[in-house]
Design an enzyme around this catalytic site. Structure first.
Site, PDB file in Angstrom:
ATOM      1  N   GLU A   1      -7.656  17.841  40.663  1.00  0.00           N
ATOM      2  CA  GLU A   1      -7.753  18.693  39.474  1.00  0.00           C
ATOM      3  C   GLU A   1      -6.665  19.769  39.489  1.00  0.00           C
ATOM      4  OE1 GLU A   1     -11.335  20.999  37.015  1.00  0.00           O
ATOM      5  OE2 GLU A   1     -11.618  20.426  39.110  1.00  0.00           O
TER       6      GLU A   1
ATOM      7  N   LYS B   1     -11.070  18.938  29.728  1.00  0.00           N
ATOM      8  CA  LYS B   1     -12.362  18.967  30.410  1.00  0.00           C
ATOM      9  C   LYS B   1     -13.438  19.451  29.443  1.00  0.00           C
ATOM     10  CE  LYS B   1     -14.283  20.484  34.884  1.00  0.00           C
ATOM     11  NZ  LYS B   1     -13.965  21.227  36.129  1.00  0.00           N
TER      12      LYS B   1
ATOM     13  N   CYS C   1     -14.306  16.351  37.575  1.00  0.00           N
ATOM     14  CA  CYS C   1     -15.006  17.178  38.558  1.00  0.00           C
ATOM     15  C   CYS C   1     -16.448  17.486  38.155  1.00  0.00           C
ATOM     16  CB  CYS C   1     -14.219  18.464  38.805  1.00  0.00           C
ATOM     17  SG  CYS C   1     -14.796  19.377  40.287  1.00  0.00           S
TER      18      CYS C   1
ATOM     19  N   SER D   1     -15.047  40.474  72.278  1.00  0.00           N
ATOM     20  CA  SER D   1     -16.061  41.403  72.771  1.00  0.00           C
ATOM     21  C   SER D   1     -16.849  40.843  73.940  1.00  0.00           C
ATOM     22  CB  SER D   1     -17.038  41.747  71.643  1.00  0.00           C
ATOM     23  OG  SER D   1     -17.812  40.599  71.308  1.00  0.00           O
TER      24      SER D   1
END
Length: 716
Positions: free
Chosen positions: A44, A113, A174, A363
Site C-alpha cells: 500500500e 480505497k 488492506c 541496570s
C-alpha cells in the site's frame, strides 16, 4: 489449462524516500519478470511510503508520486507485465489512497480505497477520503508528465475491474479485507477470479494468525486467487510492518514470505491454474447468488496473463500448482516475534538515521537486559545476512562501524559486530547491589558490548547538597525517617541523573574510541510500567527510541528464557530468578525495594488491567464487573474492587507521563502510547468518585465466592 505466474512483494519502503522507493519497486518488478510472472502486486502507498502521515496533505507528496510513476511507466522493467502500484492521487480536489494498474506504458485503472483504516495506529481519514461511489467510475484527467509517457489524456477512476483475454482481476485494499462486507465477495460473484490486496499492516504480537485466516477465508467459500502484498520494515515511526506476503487459491496458502527480514526487497511467486478456480466455483448455491449479483464495470484489455497453452512449469512453482498440499503456514512464537521484530526495527532505525550505534544504561534488571538482548539479536541477524552475502546489509554495517569505503570488513561474528556498535553502562550508587553490577558486567561480556562501569554518588551528593544549601533542609530516605515526598524526590534525583549521564556518554563515546558521530540512547521501560506510570518522568525511560516499550513484563520474561538457550547466553538465568527492583532506596536488614510491592499490584495483574482498559474498552465499573467473574474464585468482590480502584487511581494520576513517553516499538494491543494509539486525557479526576462509589455499592452486596471465604467457613 491456463497456467500463470503471479507474484506478491514485501518492500521495505521509507516515507518520503522517493528515490529509494523507486529503486526498490523497479527491483521487485525485475525479479518478477525474471521468474516469468505476468502480474506483480506491491504494498500500500509504496511510492511515497505508507507512513507519510500529514505529508499526505502536501501537494509535493502527490507531485513526487506522479514523477516516480512516470519513471516506472517509462522503464523497461515495467514492460510486458501488469503492475499494481500504490500512491496518493487528487481527483476533483479530493485526496484518495489509490492503486494504479499499469501495463506497457498505459494506465488501465485507478482504483481508490473505499474503506479506510481509522482505529488504533491508523488515521487514514485524516489524510484521505473514501471512494463512496461503489461499482461506479468516472474519468480522471492525467497530469502532463504522465500524458507524455502514456499518450493518454484520461483514464478510468473508481470501483471497476480489469478483464483480460483469459481472466478478470479485482482490487481490494488492506482494511477492506477486514470489513464484514469485503469487496472481494461481490467482485467474486460477478466473475472476478484474481484479487490483489496491497497492505500497510503492522506487527503486533500474536496478530498474524488472524490475518492469515482472513486471507484464506476470502477464497475458501468464494473461490479465487488472492495476492497479498505488504510493507516490511520501519518506514519512519513506531510501527514495524511485518511483510509476510502471501498467495492463496481456493482457501489454501500456496506461498508465504518472511515476516521479519533485513532485506529491502522480497518477492514470492506461485504458478496457478485458473481452471482450479472455475472448478471450485461450480457449486449450485454459489452460482445462483452469482447470477443475481450486480455487475462491475469491466475495463477490457487485449492481452492475457497466461500463454493459453500447456507450458512447462518450473520446479520452484510445481508445489503451488499441485495445490500446495505440502505447504504449511509458518507462525513465529511470541518469543521469536520479540527476538525478530524489534531487532529488525532497530536495524532500520540505525542505518536510516545514519548514527554509529546504540547506548543502553544496564541496570542489572530484566528490562534493560531485554533491550540489550534485542540489540544482540539484531547483531545476529546482521551476521547471518552478511554470511549469506547480502550486499545492502554489508554496506550498511561497514558504514555504521566506521569502516573506510574500500574496506573488506564482513560483520559475520555477532559479538564482534556488537562490540563496534553497541555500548552499555552500569551507573551505580550506594543503593546498588553487587548482584546487579555483576549481572550487567557478565551480560555485556556475553554479548560483546563495549561496557563501562561507574559510580555516580558524587553527582547525587552534589544535587542533594545544592538543595540543602538553598533551602536549609536536608531530605532523607524513608528508612532514615524521611517523609514520602523526601523519599520519592531522592529516588528521582538518581533516576534523572542517569538520563543526563546516558546522553553525555552516547554523544562522546564514539569520540573516545577514535570515531566520528554519536549514539542513539535506547529506553527500557516495558508497557506495563508505562500503563501504571511506574517510572520517573525524564529518567532512563526517556531515550531516543525504546524497543520494549510495547511489550509486557510477562512476555519479556518468556523472551529472556527463550534467548537463554537459543542465543546460548547462560547468564540470562540470573536475570530471570532475580526480584525486580529499582535499587533507588537504601538496602537494610529489614527492607529491600521491590517493584511489585512498590506498585501495589503484580505485572500479571497489570497485563489484565491493560487489556480490559484498552482492548475490551472497559471503564472502572465494567472492569470490576468482568473481574468479579474472572477472579471471583480466589478474590472477594471487595478485594477485586480495591485492586481496580488502585489501578485506575495510579493510571490516572500518572497519565501525564505518557505525553513524553519515548517512541516505542508497537507490539501490544493495550499500549498506553499517547502519540496516536491511545488517545485520552492526561488530567483526570483520579479518584473517579462516581465510578468508584458504584463499584463499592455493588461489591458490598455481592456474595464472596473466593476460596479464602470457603476455607474460612470450614474452620468456623
Amino acid at each position: 489449462m491456463g497456467h500463470l505466474i503471479t507474484l506478491a512483494t514485501s518492500l521495505n519502503q521509507w516515507a518520503l524516500d522517493f528515490q529509494g522507493n523507486l529503486e526498490r519497486i523497479l527491483e521487485s518488478i525485475a525479479i518478477a519478470k525474471s521468474r516469468g510472472a505476468t502480474l506483480r502486486v506491491g504494498p500500500e502507498l509504496e511510492i511515497p511510503g505508507y507512513g507519510c502521515l500529514d505529508h499526505f496533505l502536501e501537494g509535493d507528496t502527490v507531485l513526487h508520486s506522479w514523477e516516480v510513476l512516470a519513471k516506472i511507466l517509462s522503464s523497461d522493467e515495467a514492460m510486458d507485465i501488469v503492475c499494481d502500484i500504490g500512491m496518493p492521487i487528487i481527483h476533483k480536489n479530493v485526496i484518495y489512497n489509490c492503486r494504479v494498474i499499469i501495463h506497457n506504458r498505459k494506465i488501465l485503472l485507478i482504483r481508490p480505497k473505499m474503506w479506510l483504516a481509522n482505529s488504533g495506529n491508523y488515521r487514514e481519514l485524516r489524510y484521505f477520503t473514501p471512494w463512496m461511489k461503489h461499482r461506479q467510475w468516472e474519468d480522471h484527467y492525467l497530469p502532463r508528465i504522465i500524458q507524455a509517457v502514456t499518450k493518454q489524456t484520461k483514464v478510468p477512476f473508481g470501483d471497476a475491474v480489469i478483464s483480460t483475454a483469459d481472466t478478470c482481476i479485482g482490487v481490494e485494499l488492506c482494511e477492506e479485507l477486514f470489513t464484514p462486507a469485503s469487496p472481494h465477495i461481490l467482485m467474486g460473484l460477478d466473475g472476478v477470479e484474481i484479487f490483489t490486496n496491497s497492505s500497510g499492516s503492522h506487527h503486533e504480537l500474536r496478530k498474524l494468525n488472524a490475518r492469515v485466516e482472513l486471507i484464506k477465508e476470502a477464497t475458501l467459500k468464494l473461490g479465487g486467487v488472492y495476492l497479498y502484498a505488504n510493507q516490511q520494515g520501519c518506514d519512519g515511526d513506531r510501527l514495524y510492518y511485518d511483510g509476510c506476503a502471501m498467495i492463496a487459491v481456493n482457501g489454501k496458502i500456496l506461498a508465504q514470505g518472511s515476516q521479519f527480514s533485513l532485506q529491502d526487497v522480497e518477492v514470492i511467486s506461485a504458478t496457478i491454474d485458473i481452471e482450479d478456480v472455475r472448478a471450485h466455483r461450480a457449486v449450485s448455491s454459489r452460482s445462483m447468488q452469482a447470477a443475481a449479483s450486480e455487475r462491475y464495470h469491466r475495463i477490457e484489455v487485449d492481452f492475457s496473463l497466461s500463454s493459453g497453452k500447456f507450458d512447462d512449469v518450473a520446479d520452484m512453482h510445481m508445489g503451488a500448482l499441485l495445490g500446495g498440499k505440502y505447504f504449511e503456514v509458518r507462525f513465529h512464537t511470541p518469543e521469536e516475534e520479540i527476538a525478530l521484530g524489534p531487532a529488525c526495527w532497530l536495524w532500520d532505525y540505525l542505518r536510516r538515521s545514519r548514527t554509529q550505534g546504540y547506548f543502553v544504561p544496564l541496570s542489572g534488571g530484566i528490562d534493560s537486559c531485554a533491550t540489550a538482548v534485542i540489540v544482540f539479536s539484531m547483531c545476529r541477524l546482521v551476521a547471518a545476512a552478511a554470511s549469506r552475502g547480502s550486499g545492502q546489509v554489508i554496506a550498511d554495517a561497514r558504514r555504521i562501524a566506521g569502516e573506510p569505503e574500500d574496506s573488506m570488513y564482513l560483520p559475520t561474528d555477532p559479538q564482534e559486530f556488537c562490540s563496534r556498535i553497541f555500548h552499555t553502562c552500569y551507573m551505580g550508587t550506594e543503593n546498588s547491589s553487587t548482584d546487579t553490577r555483576d549481572r550487567a558486567r557478565l551480560l555485556a561480556n556475553s554479548i560483546g558490548s563495549y561496557h563501562i562501569d561507574l559510580n555516580m554518588d558524587t553527582l547525587v551528593t552534589a544535587v542533594r547538597s545544592l538543595f540543602s544549601l538553598v533551602t536549609g533542609v536536608t531530605p532523607k530516605f524513608r528508612v532514615h525517617g524521611g517523609s514520602e515526598a523526601e523519599n520519592l524526590a531522592l529516588q528521582n534525583i538518581q533516576a534523572r541523573l542517569r538520563m543526563v549521564i546516558a546522553y553525555l556518554f552516547a554523544q562522546l563515546l564514539p569520540f573516545v574510541r577514535g570515531k566520528a558521530g554519536g549514539l542513539l540512547v535506547l529506553g527500557s521501560a516495558n508497557v506495563d510500567e508505562s500503563l501504571r506510570g511506574y517510572m520517573t518522568k525524564y529518567d532512563c525511560s526517556s531515550a531516543d527510541i525504546n524497543p520494549i516499550g510495547g511489550i509486557s513484563k510477562t512476555d519479556l520474561k518468556r523472551f529472556i528464557a527463550y534467548a537463554q538457550t537459543t542465543f546460548d547466553l547462560p547468564i540470562l538465568n540470573s536475570f530471570l530468578t532475580a526480584v525486580p527492583t529499582a535499587e533507588l532506596e537504601p538496602i537494610t536488614d529489614t527492607y529491600v525495594q521491590a517493584d511489585e510491592a512498590d506498585m501495589g499490584m503484580t505485572y500479571d495483574e497489570l497485563s489484565v488491567f491493560g487489556r480490559l482498559r484498552k482492548v475490551e474498552k472497559c471503564g472502572p465499573y465494567s472492569m470490576f464487573t468482568k473481574l468479579v467473574h474472572e477472579w471471583g474464585s480466589f478474590l472477594s468482590p471487595n478485594q477485586i474492587a480495591e485492586k481496580v480502584k488502585l489501578f485506575y487511581f495510579q493510571y490516572a494520576r500518572n497519565r501525564h507521563k505518557m505525553t513524553t513517553l519515548t517512541p516505542s516499538y508497537h507490539a501490544e494491543s493495550y499500549s498506553p502510547d499517547d502519540n496516536r494509539f491511545d488517545l485520552r486525557p492526561f488530567l483526570y479526576p483520579a479518584r473517579f468518585p462516581w465510578q468508584f462509589k458504584k463499584i463499592d455499592e455493588v461489591a458490598a452486596v455481592l456474595p464472596d465466592r473466593s476460596q479464602h471465604s470457603i476455607d474460612k467457613a470450614k474452620v468456623d
